[in-house]
Design a protein around this motif. Sequence first.
Motif, PDB file in Angstrom:
ATOM      1  N   LEU A 456     -13.243   2.968 -22.025  1.00 58.79           N
ATOM      2  CA  LEU A 456     -12.414   2.003 -21.455  1.00 58.79           C
ATOM      3  C   LEU A 456     -13.249   1.629 -20.111  1.00 58.79           C
ATOM      4  CD1 LEU A 456      -9.360   3.759 -22.091  1.00 58.79           C
ATOM      5  CD2 LEU A 456      -9.812   1.584 -23.004  1.00 58.79           C
ATOM      6  N   MET A 457     -13.784   2.587 -19.340  1.00 52.80           N
ATOM      7  CA  MET A 457     -14.202   2.059 -17.809  1.00 52.80           C
ATOM      8  C   MET A 457     -15.586   1.240 -18.311  1.00 52.80           C
ATOM      9  SD  MET A 457     -14.340   5.476 -15.570  1.00 52.80           S
ATOM     10  CE  MET A 457     -15.057   6.653 -16.890  1.00 52.80           C
ATOM     11  N   ARG A 458     -16.391   1.482 -19.359  1.00 51.15           N
ATOM     12  CA  ARG A 458     -17.537   0.450 -19.860  1.00 51.15           C
ATOM     13  C   ARG A 458     -17.273  -0.803 -20.138  1.00 51.15           C
ATOM     14  NH1 ARG A 458     -20.973  -1.592 -23.063  1.00 51.15           N
ATOM     15  NH2 ARG A 458     -23.486  -1.180 -22.839  1.00 51.15           N
ATOM     16  N   GLN A 459     -15.901  -0.851 -20.769  1.00 49.39           N
ATOM     17  CA  GLN A 459     -15.625  -2.029 -21.579  1.00 49.39           C
ATOM     18  C   GLN A 459     -15.075  -2.906 -20.357  1.00 49.39           C
ATOM     19  OE1 GLN A 459     -12.368  -3.274 -24.792  1.00 49.39           O
ATOM     20  NE2 GLN A 459     -11.317  -2.307 -23.156  1.00 49.39           N
ATOM     21  N   ASN A 460     -14.598  -2.300 -19.230  1.00 48.73           N
ATOM     22  CA  ASN A 460     -14.176  -3.289 -18.164  1.00 48.73           C
ATOM     23  C   ASN A 460     -15.427  -3.847 -17.604  1.00 48.73           C
ATOM     24  OD1 ASN A 460     -11.583  -2.825 -18.259  1.00 48.73           O
ATOM     25  ND2 ASN A 460     -11.200  -2.049 -16.303  1.00 48.73           N
ATOM     26  N   ALA A 461     -16.441  -2.888 -17.362  1.00 47.83           N
ATOM     27  CA  ALA A 461     -17.684  -3.144 -16.411  1.00 47.83           C
ATOM     28  C   ALA A 461     -18.769  -4.118 -17.214  1.00 47.83           C
ATOM     29  CB  ALA A 461     -18.546  -1.752 -16.343  1.00 47.83           C
ATOM     30  N   PHE A 462     -18.603  -4.312 -18.496  1.00 50.75           N
ATOM     31  CA  PHE A 462     -19.515  -5.245 -19.469  1.00 50.75           C
ATOM     32  C   PHE A 462     -18.924  -6.185 -20.132  1.00 50.75           C
ATOM     33  CE2 PHE A 462     -22.040  -1.190 -18.579  1.00 50.75           C
ATOM     34  CZ  PHE A 462     -23.095  -1.559 -18.586  1.00 50.75           C
ATOM     35  N   GLN A 463     -17.603  -6.336 -20.255  1.00 50.20           N
ATOM     36  CA  GLN A 463     -17.156  -7.242 -21.280  1.00 50.20           C
ATOM     37  C   GLN A 463     -15.760  -8.037 -20.375  1.00 50.20           C
ATOM     38  OE1 GLN A 463     -15.742  -5.653 -25.109  1.00 50.20           O
ATOM     39  NE2 GLN A 463     -17.151  -4.025 -24.968  1.00 50.20           N
ATOM     40  N   MET A 464     -15.830  -9.266 -21.053  1.00 52.94           N
ATOM     41  CA  MET A 464     -14.825 -10.267 -20.500  1.00 52.94           C
ATOM     42  C   MET A 464     -13.759 -10.392 -21.681  1.00 52.94           C
ATOM     43  SD  MET A 464     -13.831 -12.709 -18.370  1.00 52.94           S
ATOM     44  CE  MET A 464     -12.870 -14.229 -18.639  1.00 52.94           C
ATOM     45  N   PRO A 465     -12.345 -10.105 -21.357  1.00 54.21           N
ATOM     46  CA  PRO A 465     -11.454 -10.259 -22.403  1.00 54.21           C
ATOM     47  C   PRO A 465     -11.478 -11.635 -23.007  1.00 54.21           C
ATOM     48  CG  PRO A 465     -10.752  -9.270 -20.440  1.00 54.21           C
ATOM     49  CD  PRO A 465     -12.051  -9.530 -20.107  1.00 54.21           C
ATOM     50  N   ARG A 476     -12.088  -7.224 -15.320  1.00 49.27           N
ATOM     51  CA  ARG A 476     -12.306  -7.514 -13.908  1.00 49.27           C
ATOM     52  C   ARG A 476     -12.174  -9.140 -13.640  1.00 49.27           C
ATOM     53  NH1 ARG A 476     -17.889  -4.078 -12.463  1.00 49.27           N
ATOM     54  NH2 ARG A 476     -17.038  -1.918 -13.182  1.00 49.27           N
ATOM     55  N   ARG A 477     -11.741  -9.445 -12.649  1.00 43.78           N
ATOM     56  CA  ARG A 477     -11.567 -10.971 -12.346  1.00 43.78           C
ATOM     57  C   ARG A 477     -12.916 -11.378 -12.178  1.00 43.78           C
ATOM     58  NH1 ARG A 477      -6.955 -12.176 -14.775  1.00 43.78           N
ATOM     59  NH2 ARG A 477      -7.672 -10.241 -15.837  1.00 43.78           N
ATOM     60  N   GLY A 478     -13.490 -12.554 -12.617  1.00 48.59           N
ATOM     61  CA  GLY A 478     -14.973 -12.869 -12.089  1.00 48.59           C
ATOM     62  C   GLY A 478     -15.966 -12.181 -12.901  1.00 48.59           C
ATOM     63  N   ILE A 479     -15.807 -11.463 -13.977  1.00 49.99           N
ATOM     64  CA  ILE A 479     -16.638 -10.554 -14.440  1.00 49.99           C
ATOM     65  C   ILE A 479     -18.057 -11.303 -15.001  1.00 49.99           C
ATOM     66  CG2 ILE A 479     -15.541 -10.496 -16.538  1.00 49.99           C
ATOM     67  CD1 ILE A 479     -17.786  -7.771 -15.169  1.00 49.99           C
ATOM     68  N   ASN A 480     -17.649 -12.653 -15.451  1.00 47.45           N
ATOM     69  CA  ASN A 480     -18.940 -13.350 -16.140  1.00 47.45           C
ATOM     70  C   ASN A 480     -19.714 -13.953 -15.193  1.00 47.45           C
ATOM     71  OD1 ASN A 480     -17.991 -13.241 -18.820  1.00 47.45           O
ATOM     72  ND2 ASN A 480     -17.009 -15.096 -18.910  1.00 47.45           N
ATOM     73  N   SER A 481     -19.144 -14.270 -13.980  1.00 46.17           N
ATOM     74  CA  SER A 481     -20.018 -14.552 -12.882  1.00 46.17           C
ATOM     75  C   SER A 481     -20.697 -13.606 -12.008  1.00 46.17           C
ATOM     76  CB  SER A 481     -19.261 -15.305 -11.877  1.00 46.17           C
ATOM     77  OG  SER A 481     -18.536 -16.305 -12.169  1.00 46.17           O
ATOM     78  N   TYR A 482     -20.013 -12.401 -12.130  1.00 45.03           N
ATOM     79  CA  TYR A 482     -20.663 -11.384 -11.592  1.00 45.03           C
ATOM     80  C   TYR A 482     -21.967 -10.885 -12.591  1.00 45.03           C
ATOM     81  CZ  TYR A 482     -21.121  -6.267  -9.998  1.00 45.03           C
ATOM     82  OH  TYR A 482     -21.785  -5.431  -9.385  1.00 45.03           O
ATOM     83  N   LEU A 483     -21.898 -10.770 -13.879  1.00 48.49           N
ATOM     84  CA  LEU A 483     -22.951 -10.305 -14.689  1.00 48.49           C
ATOM     85  C   LEU A 483     -24.037 -11.389 -14.698  1.00 48.49           C
ATOM     86  CD1 LEU A 483     -20.785  -8.977 -17.803  1.00 48.49           C
ATOM     87  CD2 LEU A 483     -22.068  -7.732 -15.925  1.00 48.49           C
ATOM     88  N   LYS A 484     -23.562 -12.917 -14.779  1.00 47.24           N
ATOM     89  CA  LYS A 484     -24.762 -13.734 -14.749  1.00 47.24           C
ATOM     90  C   LYS A 484     -25.513 -13.971 -13.345  1.00 47.24           C
ATOM     91  CE  LYS A 484     -25.246 -18.712 -15.176  1.00 47.24           C
ATOM     92  NZ  LYS A 484     -24.531 -20.061 -15.717  1.00 47.24           N
TER      93      LYS A 484
END
Length: 758
Positions: A456-465, A476-484
């Motif tokens: 579950l922690m990994r899902q939050n850190a690596f995936q966008m719902p 996480r809000r803004g996860i796609n931008s953060y990963l990019k």
Amino acid sequence: MRKKANNNLFNKGLLLVFCFYNGLIIQGHAQSKSFIKYVQPFSGTSASTTLASQHIEDKTERLANTIPAVAPPFSMTQWTPQTQLSEKKCLAPYYYNNKKFYGIRASHWISGSCTQDYGSFTIMPISGKLKTSAADYAADYTHAGEVATPAYYKTSLPRYNLLTEATASLRCGLIKVTALKADSVYLLITPNSDQAKGYIKIDRQKGEISGYNPVHRIYQGWGQPAGFSGYFFIRVSKVFTTSGVFNGARVSANQSIKNQKDLGAYLGFKLQKGETIRIYAGTSFTSIAAAKLNLETEINNAALATIVDRTNQVWERSLGQIKVNDPNEKNKRIFYTALYHAQQHPRLFNDVDGGYPQFAGDYTRKTLKKGNYYDDFSMWDTYRAQLPLVELLKPNLANDFANSLVLKGQQGGWLPIFPCWNNYTAAMIGDHATAFIASAYNKGIRGYDVKEAYRLMRQNAFQMPDSAQYLNGKGRRGINSYLKYGYIPMEDSIPDAFHKREQVSRTLEYAYDDYALATVAKDLGKTSDYKQLMKRASNYKNVFDQQEGMVKGRFANGSWYKPFYPDHREPYITEGTPRQYTFYVPHDIPGLIKLMGGEKILENELDSLFAKKEYWHGNEPGHQIPFLYNYTDSPWKTQLEVSRILAEEYSEGAGGLSGNDDAGQMSAWYVFAALGFYPVDPVSENYQLTSPLFKQAVISFNNGKKLAIKTIRKSKKSIYSSKITLNGKSLTKNQITHQSLVHGGELIFYLQDEPNKP
């Protein structure tokens, strides 16, 4: 005039009839109260009067928003005098200086917050003629003769010649009303829905009242049903002669009412002088039947004094885990009040039989196999010190907290960011359920499904719902931008959040959460994840402008946001300034030092922050800042600043806290700092040392070990450390490990008047 009239009533009625009686209940326990006597439940219930708060212009930031909660630690329901109507956001049910009293509320207010109460109900005793409109039945509120402890509350109502007392168990309350003269007496029972919802029913034959107040979400999903209600079951000790329901001033002889504005029920009695009514109330988040079972199991028909004594004993044991020995009684009052406030949340959510509402569910009931289920995790705040304090003192409870978070993730599909009212909120920023679970894991607290926790922690850190889940508050809000980009650029305004923008603060906090998850990945042998996450843990560097020496907003093309105002509130910073947030790299202070240009630069920047009075203790992102001097050649400045903050940001009385207590985080800071150590990075298991406040403190751990913390001062004004020893060995660094603490022994601080300057 009013004070004189109140005194006359008190002398003629209360003293003559009940002084001896109350002496048996309350004063009879005084000799056994070693710690609870220091607790001031009213602390934080009015605008701050601390020395540090006087320069704050915004008065709303001077409200700690605590309540005088009567209940055992981490209870389902807190019972509080109610001086404020409604469950509106940021409006606590009690303020010390309010002039009207509306009854005793069974509250689910998150202590010290700016959120909402929910699923609450109120019981108000009145006498004379029946009045059902709050404006009509409100009593003048006076503190004359009032008593408040964590286990007991008492007030007299001169308007009605009634004495009201309350106590509580984990899930239930007991209210006792005593007539100071012969009269008609009514009990008004009101679900406190602001949505014109709810239900209440009277069973005259059985002398029972039951009902519910539906819970609604705020933040993501604002206004939608939360998937459960606040249920109650009430039994009264005396047969009532009349009863009915009402909505506002409209009264009906019907015995039930549903979904009306200001709805409630009334019960009527004829009481002689000295007669009493005992109101037994059970609460639940799953059903009326469960509320009844909770009541029968925890209180049943017990006397008020019995429940007061039980709850006193619970608090004595809990507060007594830290025994402070010091001649300064004021500091002991502040300390034990802080320890009381640090044990309000998270909130117990399951019934005595293990039943609890499914997280983010639709009125679905789940049952625990073992342990307890908790909610109301103010995660942006409490992962810093309040939850680490639980890990230190009550690891079994911390284990239940971690297991509760895993269950939420399994039931809702995603690990929640800031789970309150048993639902997704996406409130605030960061992903600090991950930080807490990692902190607990690294301290050996692992009695939950570790594989599921990691997934579950990994899902939050690596995936966008997907879009629907994201809008519902998952991920996480803004996860796609953060990963990019390795940071969240200014172009991403984070539109689907209550806190929009705040890109730099989000980047910094996600970097910390990535580091937290990396520590678990490493221990579990997830090498690839560990390497990726540790690289991302350095993302804070991507928003650090070395030319300015501070964090700044940044665009996708790498250019910096202009103009730059280091000491102003900026849209890319959460509740603070760029200067304040620059120091939020708790996992990599050496890396921050290198970016800044060396330890001396860090020291100079810290000096500047404090000299400009830019340090803001009333909000959490800076709570680690005073301890960062430990990473320089001048750790004595940590001792200086922490001593100042302890003296200036905390006091006693109703105005004793400088800002929102935020579910006990402000109070937990005081507990740690007063003991002489603080978890700047709770995931690391290390605590930064400072000068203790007290002559001696003894911490009792659940492993049976004890740690004695002793302070040997050269004079009364000594605050600077000359030597620190643990079990006779000198500590060469300004830190101590978690395992060293819980192993027990003797930690001695030798303090002098002047610092050892390099």
